[in-house]
Scaffold this active site. Sequence first.
Site, PDB file in Angstrom:
ATOM      1  N   CYS A  68      12.851   0.371 -16.669  1.00 32.36           N
ATOM      2  CA  CYS A  68      13.055  -0.719 -17.636  1.00 32.36           C
ATOM      3  C   CYS A  68      13.565  -0.240 -18.980  1.00 32.36           C
ATOM      4  O   CYS A  68      13.830  -1.061 -19.862  1.00 32.36           O
ATOM      5  CB  CYS A  68      11.778  -1.525 -17.822  1.00 32.36           C
ATOM      6  SG  CYS A  68      10.525  -0.717 -18.825  1.00 32.36           S
TER       7      CYS A  68
ATOM      8  N   CYS B 247      -6.737   4.908   1.582  1.00 31.18           N
ATOM      9  CA  CYS B 247      -7.695   4.040   2.269  1.00 31.18           C
ATOM     10  C   CYS B 247      -8.162   4.693   3.564  1.00 31.18           C
ATOM     11  O   CYS B 247      -9.335   4.660   3.905  1.00 31.18           O
ATOM     12  CB  CYS B 247      -7.046   2.708   2.620  1.00 31.18           C
ATOM     13  SG  CYS B 247      -7.598   1.358   1.600  1.00 31.18           S
TER      14      CYS B 247
ATOM     15  N   ASP C 120       0.826  -1.206   0.000  1.00 29.88           N
ATOM     16  CA  ASP C 120       0.000   0.000   0.000  1.00 29.88           C
ATOM     17  C   ASP C 120       0.861   1.257   0.000  1.00 29.88           C
ATOM     18  O   ASP C 120       0.411   2.317   0.391  1.00 29.88           O
ATOM     19  CB  ASP C 120      -0.952  -0.010   1.211  1.00 29.88           C
ATOM     20  CG  ASP C 120      -0.217  -0.205   2.528  1.00 29.88           C
ATOM     21  OD1 ASP C 120       1.030  -0.180   2.529  1.00 29.88           O
ATOM     22  OD2 ASP C 120      -0.886  -0.386   3.561  1.00 29.88           O
TER      23      ASP C 120
HETATM   24 ZN   LIG Z   1       9.156   0.562 -17.431  1.00 28.06          ZN
END
Ligand SMILES: [Zn+2]
Length: 252
Positions: A246, A187, A128
Amino acid sequence: MLTDADLVRYSRQLLLPDFGIDGQQALAAARVLIVGLGGLGSPAALYLAAAGVGHLRLADGDAVTSSNLQRQILHDETTLGMNKAASAVRRLAALNSTTRLQPIATHLQGRALAEAVAGQDLVIDASDRFSTRYAVNRACVELGVPLLSASAVRLEGQLALFDTRSGGACYRCLYPLAAADDAQQACAESGVLGPVVGVLGSLLSLEALKYLAGLPTLRDEVLMLDLRTLSQYRLRLQRKPDCPDCGSPATR
Ligand SMILES: [Zn+2]
């Protein structure tokens, strides 16, 4: 190798034609790390242990509080104050004594996070905090482990499987910048109904079981659920070449 007891115990899923003995053996051999044992991680862990997943690493640094019990069904009044990973192990060990359970009673980060992700077939992010989500994503990208992720707040939720090994997007491609508030904060401030995290947590376990057993899963899309109206839609996921996590080093 399945025993006679296994054949009885898992008979309902063994009956599924595209699951069968091979699927069950794949589950028994599988290693899954679940990060976060709250509202999302609870049903995910329960269904994976119930289905016969062989190895579960269970990570959470928080203790069980009374305001958790409305939706975090791994825990109960007898485990109030206990670390959530320890509470989860207690419940899951009673559910399936053949699942190897490894509690990690800390908020995973740095080297401990990399060690926890290494060697896993799948990581489930049910945490969370955005800082945890980003760190888990980076570890999964670096170690080449697929990441199944869900979130829920109010009566809305989303689910995606990130697998960069085949050129797919990562979590950071979808969320380049952390939102101003964490799910934990959201939340607490906006509220959530227990079954909303229950639905998303169940979907986490469903996609995990399908992935581990070699069945087709949600791919290159994020599933968005509006549980107020019970409507859903999907967004196409695309890898960002300049993603800080990435993307190729030259374009980061
Ligand atoms: Zn990525």
